[in-house]
Design an enzyme around this catalytic site. Sequence first.
Site, short mmCIF file in Angstrom:
data_model
loop_
_atom_site.label_atom_id
_atom_site.label_comp_id
_atom_site.label_asym_id
_atom_site.label_seq_id
_atom_site.Cartn_x
_atom_site.Cartn_y
_atom_site.Cartn_z
CB THR A 379 -0.91 -0.38 1.31
OG1 THR A 379 -1.65 -1.27 1.33
CG2 THR A 379 -2.11 1.14 1.34
CB THR A 397 -3.28 -0.37 -1.23
OG1 THR A 397 -2.63 -1.17 -1.13
CG2 THR A 397 -4.74 -0.90 -1.06
CG ASN A 399 -3.98 -6.28 -1.45
OD1 ASN A 399 -4.08 -5.83 0.48
ND2 ASN A 399 -4.60 -8.13 -1.20
N1 GLY Z 1 -5.20 -3.54 1.75
C1 GLY Z 1 -4.29 -3.86 2.66
C2 GLY Z 1 -5.71 -3.31 3.55
O1 GLY Z 1 -6.68 -2.93 3.33
O2 GLY Z 1 -5.60 -3.65 5.14
#
Ligand code: GLY
Length: 569
Positions: A379, A397, A399
Amino acid sequence: MNVLSKNALLFILFLGSAACSAQPIVPFPYTVEKEVLADTAAVVSAHPLATQTGLDILRRGGTAVDAAVAVQFALAVVYPQAGNIGGGGFLLYRDKAGKAAALDFREKAPAAATETMFQDSSGKVLPNKSRFGIFACGVPGTVDGMWEAHRKYGRLPWGQLLQPAIDLAERGYQITEQEAKQLNEEKIAFIKNCKITPSFVKMQAWEPGDWLIQKDLAQTLRRIAGEGREGFYGGGTAILILLEMSKQHGLITEADLQNYHSVWRKPLEFDWRGVHILSMPPPSSGGLLLQQMLGMLGTQDLKSMGFHSAAAIHLMAEVERRAFADRAEHMGDPDFWKVPAKGLADPAYLSSRMADFDPQKATRSKTLKAGQPKESDETTHFSIVDAEGNAVSVTTTLNDAYGSRVVVSGGGFILNNEMDDFSAKPGAPNLYGAIGGKANAVAGNKRPLSSMTPTIVTRDGKLSLVVGTPGGTTIPTSVFQVLLNVYAFDLPLREAVHNKRFHHQWLPDAIQIEENAFSEELIPALEAMGHTVTPRSPIGRVEAIFREPGSGKLRAVADYRGDDAAGGY
Ligand code: GLY
């Protein structure tokens, strides 16, 4: 799929690739400022070119949100592992008069997603299916989020904010050592998951200083610059996304794209030891975890225990453990699941959670369950304060680093793998090792539970700190530790950000520590209490701006853990 018509074919043929020679934008290697003291305005982000883009917009009279939009699109070019247009995130805003707003532009599951889609016919979880390739992709939220934030709080013309990103994509930029290393590591994954070779793949190994030119992405950004939201969710870009779905049998449909809308949510707000904290409510668990962890500390005097002392780390790890046990059971998309937010943050509940805390002995996670409140990398983060004192804290992000590794053919942008943030099955860990249950099960149109924690702190009604970080489940614990470093241990901002961090998330039952984080005596002391201590890769990349109490100057600090850069004037 009716959008894939004759027009689509014409559009594909029209996709240009205007030739343009690479010219240096700023000298390479970049000058990376890790700390600045600014009189007027400041930007901190994961890349020096994105920080510079934000500062240019602020100098031209743009608002903090204008700068945030420009930085987000610039990061989509110069920080492709997490800066994005194919992902999502959260934006927290506080204006100079103290009015706050929180924008949720988190990805959504496609309407056709189902609770068992990441399991085989015997119910066994297929972990790679939620991490790599087309099924990992949620419906992206970033472009709608930026459009919506700009519509409400922007001043400069939209197209002007995208131009720096278009130029960076068209002319290219020189990649750093870290970027070269990461792109080399991802080569096979890109080849496997993409239908055409994307610009991130090179025959020979990438070297620091090589130019990364992204002409398809430049075209996509031009459509967004010209048509706004529709330049992504409709028209040519939508056609390219739908073609990719069609080629790889993915789930995202034209209706999913058209129906995607970011949501303004009420910021999560609470007081703690003389400061007021604003953060992100669900579907991020970040703000609520922060509130729980700070609340569970009660009146304990951390400073007298000592920074990075066994007693302080034990207390903080126990607090982190309990908050994450609650996360697994109670937190999910509030549009689908009743999150007992009030109960989880209730002071009486939080002190009852610590009733079995033993200052000498670690709790065992397998005997610790979630409480029952009454009530119902990858992120990236950037922080901005403009000349008027408006502040923006954005965590955004794909992810995992480079998301699903699916690059939309002809579009030049990477799609997220945010579906992995759902719980594929109760008790099955996701890529961060976090588990969840019903609250975070997959469902069509649902948003996966996040840990992103963009945060703004005020003191006596005045802006004090703008902060956030990437790092999956380590995000809330990193923000928690930076807040404690600043407000409980009284460390200077640079040390508060740069000091080593640790992390406990209930399961796995261990304190994860950065390499060389603790002294040689500290680890045996924690082990003697019953903790398992496991070394791991760096935790987070915090970007923070602190308003100095006396002078009102802005101290901006970028994390040493990456190419992150602070700027100001
Ligand atoms: N993809 C990481 C989060 O949203 O925490």
